[in-house]
Design a protein around this motif. Structure first.
Motif, short mmCIF file in Angstrom:
data_model
loop_
_atom_site.label_atom_id
_atom_site.label_comp_id
_atom_site.label_asym_id
_atom_site.label_seq_id
_atom_site.Cartn_x
_atom_site.Cartn_y
_atom_site.Cartn_z
N ASN A 10 -7.50 6.24 5.64
CA ASN A 10 -6.34 7.05 6.00
C ASN A 10 -6.68 7.84 7.25
O ASN A 10 -7.83 8.22 7.47
CB ASN A 10 -5.97 8.02 4.88
N LEU A 19 -2.39 6.27 9.40
CA LEU A 19 -2.83 5.08 8.67
C LEU A 19 -2.77 5.36 7.17
O LEU A 19 -3.19 6.43 6.70
CB LEU A 19 -4.26 4.70 9.07
N ILE A 22 -5.64 1.76 4.42
CA ILE A 22 -5.91 0.46 5.03
C ILE A 22 -7.09 -0.20 4.34
O ILE A 22 -8.20 0.32 4.31
CB ILE A 22 -6.21 0.61 6.54
N LYS A 42 -2.62 0.13 15.14
CA LYS A 42 -3.65 -0.89 15.37
C LYS A 42 -4.80 -0.36 16.23
O LYS A 42 -5.98 -0.61 15.92
CB LYS A 42 -3.04 -2.15 15.97
N THR A 45 -6.92 2.10 14.29
CA THR A 45 -7.82 1.38 13.38
C THR A 45 -9.05 0.89 14.13
O THR A 45 -10.19 1.05 13.65
CB THR A 45 -7.08 0.18 12.74
N MET A 207 0.65 -5.18 11.53
CA MET A 207 0.77 -3.79 11.08
C MET A 207 2.12 -3.22 11.47
O MET A 207 2.73 -3.61 12.47
CB MET A 207 -0.35 -2.94 11.69
N ASP A 211 0.79 0.68 8.08
CA ASP A 211 0.54 -0.18 6.92
C ASP A 211 0.26 -1.61 7.37
O ASP A 211 0.79 -2.05 8.40
CB ASP A 211 1.74 -0.20 5.97
N ILE A 212 -0.53 -2.32 6.60
CA ILE A 212 -0.73 -3.75 6.83
C ILE A 212 0.39 -4.51 6.11
O ILE A 212 0.53 -4.43 4.89
CB ILE A 212 -2.11 -4.21 6.33
#
Length: 356
Positions: A10, A19, A22, A42, A45, A207, A211-212
């Protein structure tokens, strides 16, 4: 080489939740592309993997070791940035050697590594030039070479081709894929361009809003998108969507247009349960008929691409595009009669967007 695992990652910026939990495993030697619209999380991440951002919660594992508190320089990763980040006062050789000098490598080892990387990238004749003397594509090769000489376990690419023109982008994405095939190193690549994602990744991670949405191989994702968002994001031109109101079991009518669609019996019950379903048809799955069909649309614009045509159509308020493998010249306003194979149609819940 190394595997990378994100566990319940997160990230908050102030009160903003960037995020959301993930979970992602990137296998040893895999080329994974993170793709999505601007603001989807993205790059954040990727920066967490690099150590340039801290996760608010969750664990980052590289080769089974927790990396949350490990300094970026000690993570055995190398990152290629969008803006190249080359030192303007250094020549290409020194730009590529700089990181090795900081790590106290001797001159002979530095020379060997730089020469090997330069040969691999085809920039041996550029080693004495300054960045201002290079084209955009050459600068990008130098930036990649600077990462290669490190011989890291993980390569990170943050939209590295976005500053290049269209032709160079195609050339460089091919070069990066060839590079991965030779080095067999774990690579994580961020882009907003779904064509790059489809052509480069062993696996794509789509994404949206932190979220994915789906993590899958390119072809599986193309043919079996998990939801409407993935279906519309992957593929060029994008998938077309129409609302389908359930009228009669087994015989549904496209709401607002003249298209009649028969839903196979194995899906009919689910369509009835949903009440409202959206159907998706990719542009290349339409067929133009020479005779009248139940589905007719009006041509708004046609784009001739040489060996194929894009037709932008309107059917009683539904605007959509089809791609046909021929160049045809039609007058705007002309009727276009269409058909398609039901096996190529995707069905999504009108409530959740999930694939049916």
């Amino acid at each position: 080489m190394a595997n990378v695992e994100l566990k319940k990652i997160n990230k908050y910026f102030g009160e903003t939740h960037i995020l959301h939990d993930i979970d992602l495993v990137i296998n040893d030697g895999e080329f994974v592309v993170l793709v999505g619209p601007s603001g989807c999380g993205k790059s954040t991440t990727l920066r967490i993997v690099a150590g340039l951002e801290d996760a608010s919660s969750g664990d980052l594992m590289i080769q089974g070791n927790r990396m949350n508190e490990v300094e970026p320089k000690d993570r055995d990763i190398a990152m290629v940035f969008q803006n190249y980040a080359l030192y303007p006062h250094m020549d290409v050789y020194e730009n590529m050697a700089f990181g090795l000098r900081l790590r106290k490598f001797d001159d002979a080892e530095i020379a060997t590594r730089v020469d090997e990387a330069a040969e691999l990238l085809g920039i041996t004749d550029l080693l004495k030039r300054k960045p201002k003397e290079l084209s955009g594509g050459q600068r990008q090769r130098v930036a990649v070479g600077r990462a290669i000489v490190r011989k890291p376990s993980v390569f990170l690419f943050d939209e590295p081709l976005s500053n290049l023109d269209a032709k160079l982008r195609v050339q460089m994405r091919t070069e990066i894929k060839k590079l991965h095939a030779r080095l067999k190193t774990t690579m994580i690549y961020v882009t907003h361009d779904q064509v790059e994602a489809m052509t480069m990744g062993d696996r794509i991670v789509v994404m949206k809003d932190g979220d994915i949405m789906q993590a899958e191989t390119p072809l599986n994702m193309y043919h079996k998108p998990a939801n409407k968002f993935v279906a519309g994001f992957i593929g060029s031109p994008s998938m077309n969507f129409f609302n389908l109101s359930a009228v009669e079991k087994g015989n549904e009518k496209l709401d607002g247009s003249s298209m009649s669609l028969h839903v196979p019996s194995d899906l009919s019950a689910r369509v009835q349960k949903e009440g409202l379903v959206e159907i998706g048809v990719r542009p290349e799955h339409f067929k133009v008929s020479q005779t009248e069909t139940p589905f007719v649309a009006e041509l708004e614009v046609s784009e001739l691409m040489g060996n194929e045509s894009y037709l932008y159509l309107n059917s009683k308020g539904y605007q959509f595009v089809i791609r046909i493998q021929e160049s045809i010249i039609l007058t705007p306003g002309s009727p276009v009669y269409l058909d398609f194979d039901m096996d190529k149609v995707h069905l999504f819940s009108g409530k959740t967007g999930a694939r049916i």
